[in-house]
Design an enzyme around this catalytic site. Sequence first.
Site, PDB file in Angstrom:
ATOM      1  N   LYS A   1       0.433  -1.322  -0.042  1.00 50.36           N
ATOM      2  CA  LYS A   1       0.073   0.134  -0.214  1.00 50.36           C
ATOM      3  C   LYS A   1       1.071   0.720   0.098  1.00 50.36           C
ATOM      4  O   LYS A   1       0.065   1.985   0.761  1.00 50.36           O
ATOM      5  CB  LYS A   1      -0.773  -0.025   1.103  1.00 50.36           C
ATOM      6  CG  LYS A   1      -1.773  -1.063   1.774  1.00 50.36           C
ATOM      7  CD  LYS A   1      -2.459  -1.391   0.539  1.00 50.36           C
ATOM      8  CE  LYS A   1      -3.299  -0.577  -0.023  1.00 50.36           C
ATOM      9  NZ  LYS A   1      -4.506  -1.231  -1.765  1.00 50.36           N
ATOM     10  N   SER A   2       2.249   1.214  -0.720  1.00 51.17           N
ATOM     11  CA  SER A   2       3.200   2.930  -1.127  1.00 51.17           C
ATOM     12  C   SER A   2       3.005   2.977  -2.162  1.00 51.17           C
ATOM     13  O   SER A   2       3.979   3.921  -2.235  1.00 51.17           O
ATOM     14  CB  SER A   2       4.196   2.021  -0.660  1.00 51.17           C
ATOM     15  OG  SER A   2       3.996   1.464   0.920  1.00 51.17           O
ATOM     16  N   GLY A   3       2.323   2.836  -2.813  1.00 50.02           N
ATOM     17  CA  GLY A   3       2.288   3.180  -4.654  1.00 50.02           C
ATOM     18  C   GLY A   3       2.840   1.873  -5.359  1.00 50.02           C
ATOM     19  O   GLY A   3       3.191   2.154  -6.492  1.00 50.02           O
TER      20      GLY A   3
ATOM     21  N   THR B   1       0.864   0.008  -6.992  1.00 51.42           N
ATOM     22  CA  THR B   1       0.497  -0.313  -8.360  1.00 51.42           C
ATOM     23  C   THR B   1       0.539   1.053  -9.241  1.00 51.42           C
ATOM     24  O   THR B   1       0.843   1.125 -11.056  1.00 51.42           O
ATOM     25  CB  THR B   1      -0.580  -0.686  -8.337  1.00 51.42           C
ATOM     26  OG1 THR B   1      -1.271  -1.417  -7.109  1.00 51.42           O
ATOM     27  CG2 THR B   1      -1.484  -0.355  -9.668  1.00 51.42           C
TER      28      THR B   1
ATOM     29  N   TRP C   1      -0.497  -7.558 -13.112  1.00 48.07           N
ATOM     30  CA  TRP C   1       0.703  -8.445 -12.782  1.00 48.07           C
ATOM     31  C   TRP C   1       0.979  -9.515 -13.223  1.00 48.07           C
ATOM     32  O   TRP C   1       1.683 -10.395 -12.872  1.00 48.07           O
ATOM     33  CB  TRP C   1      -0.640  -9.771 -11.243  1.00 48.07           C
ATOM     34  CG  TRP C   1      -1.330 -10.235 -12.092  1.00 48.07           C
ATOM     35  CD1 TRP C   1      -1.645 -11.189 -12.964  1.00 48.07           C
ATOM     36  CD2 TRP C   1      -3.161  -9.482 -12.200  1.00 48.07           C
ATOM     37  NE1 TRP C   1      -3.226 -11.800 -13.251  1.00 48.07           N
ATOM     38  CE2 TRP C   1      -4.425 -10.658 -13.031  1.00 48.07           C
ATOM     39  CE3 TRP C   1      -3.560  -8.340 -11.426  1.00 48.07           C
ATOM     40  CZ2 TRP C   1      -5.293 -10.362 -13.003  1.00 48.07           C
ATOM     41  CZ3 TRP C   1      -4.883  -7.887 -11.760  1.00 48.07           C
ATOM     42  CH2 TRP C   1      -6.037  -9.041 -12.450  1.00 48.07           C
TER      43      TRP C   1
ATOM     44  N   TRP D   1       4.821 -10.765  -9.662  1.00 46.22           N
ATOM     45  CA  TRP D   1       5.511 -10.684  -7.962  1.00 46.22           C
ATOM     46  C   TRP D   1       6.234 -11.450  -8.266  1.00 46.22           C
ATOM     47  O   TRP D   1       5.626 -13.062  -7.694  1.00 46.22           O
ATOM     48  CB  TRP D   1       3.871 -10.462  -7.275  1.00 46.22           C
ATOM     49  CG  TRP D   1       3.408  -9.347  -7.399  1.00 46.22           C
ATOM     50  CD1 TRP D   1       2.424  -9.652  -8.202  1.00 46.22           C
ATOM     51  CD2 TRP D   1       3.328  -7.668  -6.587  1.00 46.22           C
ATOM     52  NE1 TRP D   1       1.619  -8.458  -7.915  1.00 46.22           N
ATOM     53  CE2 TRP D   1       2.360  -7.082  -6.845  1.00 46.22           C
ATOM     54  CE3 TRP D   1       3.936  -7.760  -5.406  1.00 46.22           C
ATOM     55  CZ2 TRP D   1       1.747  -6.224  -6.660  1.00 46.22           C
ATOM     56  CZ3 TRP D   1       4.171  -6.336  -4.487  1.00 46.22           C
ATOM     57  CH2 TRP D   1       2.892  -5.820  -5.261  1.00 46.22           C
TER      58      TRP D   1
ATOM     59  N   HIS E   1       7.914  -7.163  -2.439  1.00 51.08           N
ATOM     60  CA  HIS E   1       7.314  -6.669  -0.855  1.00 51.08           C
ATOM     61  C   HIS E   1       8.074  -7.369  -0.413  1.00 51.08           C
ATOM     62  O   HIS E   1       8.776  -6.779   1.026  1.00 51.08           O
ATOM     63  CB  HIS E   1       5.866  -7.230  -0.678  1.00 51.08           C
ATOM     64  CG  HIS E   1       4.986  -6.671  -1.270  1.00 51.08           C
ATOM     65  ND1 HIS E   1       4.645  -4.839  -1.521  1.00 51.08           N
ATOM     66  CD2 HIS E   1       3.245  -6.758  -1.401  1.00 51.08           C
ATOM     67  CE1 HIS E   1       3.662  -4.965  -2.188  1.00 51.08           C
ATOM     68  NE2 HIS E   1       2.572  -5.492  -1.765  1.00 51.08           N
TER      69      HIS E   1
ATOM     70  N   SER F   1      -4.408   2.896   4.973  1.00 54.97           N
ATOM     71  CA  SER F   1      -5.150   1.923   3.403  1.00 54.97           C
ATOM     72  C   SER F   1      -4.970   0.485   3.560  1.00 54.97           C
ATOM     73  O   SER F   1      -5.493  -0.527   3.206  1.00 54.97           O
ATOM     74  CB  SER F   1      -3.866   1.998   2.448  1.00 54.97           C
ATOM     75  OG  SER F   1      -3.852   1.790   1.299  1.00 54.97           O
TER      76      SER F   1
ATOM     77  N   TYR G   1       5.759   7.972  -2.491  1.00 57.19           N
ATOM     78  CA  TYR G   1       4.478   8.445  -2.712  1.00 57.19           C
ATOM     79  C   TYR G   1       4.436  10.016  -3.176  1.00 57.19           C
ATOM     80  O   TYR G   1       2.879  10.050  -4.197  1.00 57.19           O
ATOM     81  CB  TYR G   1       3.494   7.486  -2.491  1.00 57.19           C
ATOM     82  CG  TYR G   1       1.768   7.525  -2.531  1.00 57.19           C
ATOM     83  CD1 TYR G   1       1.681   6.523  -2.576  1.00 57.19           C
ATOM     84  CD2 TYR G   1       1.637   9.031  -2.108  1.00 57.19           C
ATOM     85  CE1 TYR G   1       0.161   5.975  -3.591  1.00 57.19           C
ATOM     86  CE2 TYR G   1      -0.438   8.467  -2.057  1.00 57.19           C
ATOM     87  CZ  TYR G   1      -0.586   7.428  -3.577  1.00 57.19           C
ATOM     88  OH  TYR G   1      -1.893   7.560  -4.030  1.00 57.19           O
TER      89      TYR G   1
ATOM     90  N   ALA H   1      -7.538   7.634 -13.892  1.00 56.16           N
ATOM     91  CA  ALA H   1      -7.701   6.721 -15.093  1.00 56.16           C
ATOM     92  C   ALA H   1      -7.165   5.426 -14.205  1.00 56.16           C
ATOM     93  O   ALA H   1      -7.872   3.881 -14.571  1.00 56.16           O
ATOM     94  CB  ALA H   1      -7.105   7.091 -15.723  1.00 56.16           C
TER      95      ALA H   1
ATOM     96  N   GLY I   1      -6.156   7.438  -3.011  1.00 53.14           N
ATOM     97  CA  GLY I   1      -5.239   8.025  -4.268  1.00 53.14           C
ATOM     98  C   GLY I   1      -4.980   9.497  -3.252  1.00 53.14           C
ATOM     99  O   GLY I   1      -4.563   9.929  -3.770  1.00 53.14           O
TER     100      GLY I   1
END
Length: 288
Positions: A45-47, A49, A73, A78, A100, A130, A185, A223, A251
């Site tokens: 959850k740190s950016g 994606t 993915w 991963w 991760h 998040s 981020y 987007a 976001g």
Amino acid sequence: MDRMEVTETFAGISLPGHLHTKESLHFATTFPFRDSDVLIVTYPKSGTTWMQEILTLLYSAGDVRPAKTIPNWVRAPWLEQIYFKDTLQDTAGHRLITTHLPARVLAPALQQSKAKVIYVARNPKDVAVSFYHFHRLAKFLPDPGSFDAFLLQFLEGTVQYGSWFEHVKGWLGQRQALDIFYVTYEELHQDLRGAAEHLGTFLGLPLGPETLDSLERHCSFAAMRDNAMANYSLIPCEIMDHSQGRFMRKGVVGDWRQHFSPRQNALFDRVYQREMRDAALRAPWSMA
């Protein structure tokens, strides 16, 4: 679904068994990186994606078709997950890979190559919020209970994927041994185009204005939130309970202020100061 209730423990870290096995994790630690590989490293959850989308657009010279037709993915699989060996495209050029895993687990394998590492960090207060909401969405993660209980586990480093503090400090400590590009981020949020230009320089990619224009449009939060190849809406409800909210939730920067009580904030600040006081961390985020 397979191993939904299983917790895998590896190198002292708890991980969801639905996505990881002892075998897949061992494979990650012995993976033969190539000099041309590009590894995206984040704490959850740190950016992650966001960076997957940015790099897709950089390497496609602004062509949005890969980002709109291939799940993220698959574009940047991963390393530690069970499907990695079957998904990674064995191309002659660069390979985008995501992880991760902490540095103490992965750095020894990386140091055998000249692979490039892109590390994305985020204000841990926003990460905690998040990650809590993601636990409510992802059925392969434990029930987080109350936010107060989850926050204590986050600060103790006993949540799945381990300690945020260890993760950030561990990868920062590899800057002399590995070719690492460090970005936050918050910097992406403040100046996406500028960050993309710096990334292009790091990767040796010449970026024309058309590429940057396309990247700015496609990699906006709106987007990405509406792109089924990035927003995880393709994941079945048996794995992610979409009734609990969206994977791409807000976001924004500083959402933690809507969740933290004064007591929680004071506790977090004490732990942050204790853990990070000696870390050479460029942190353009506000803890107040």
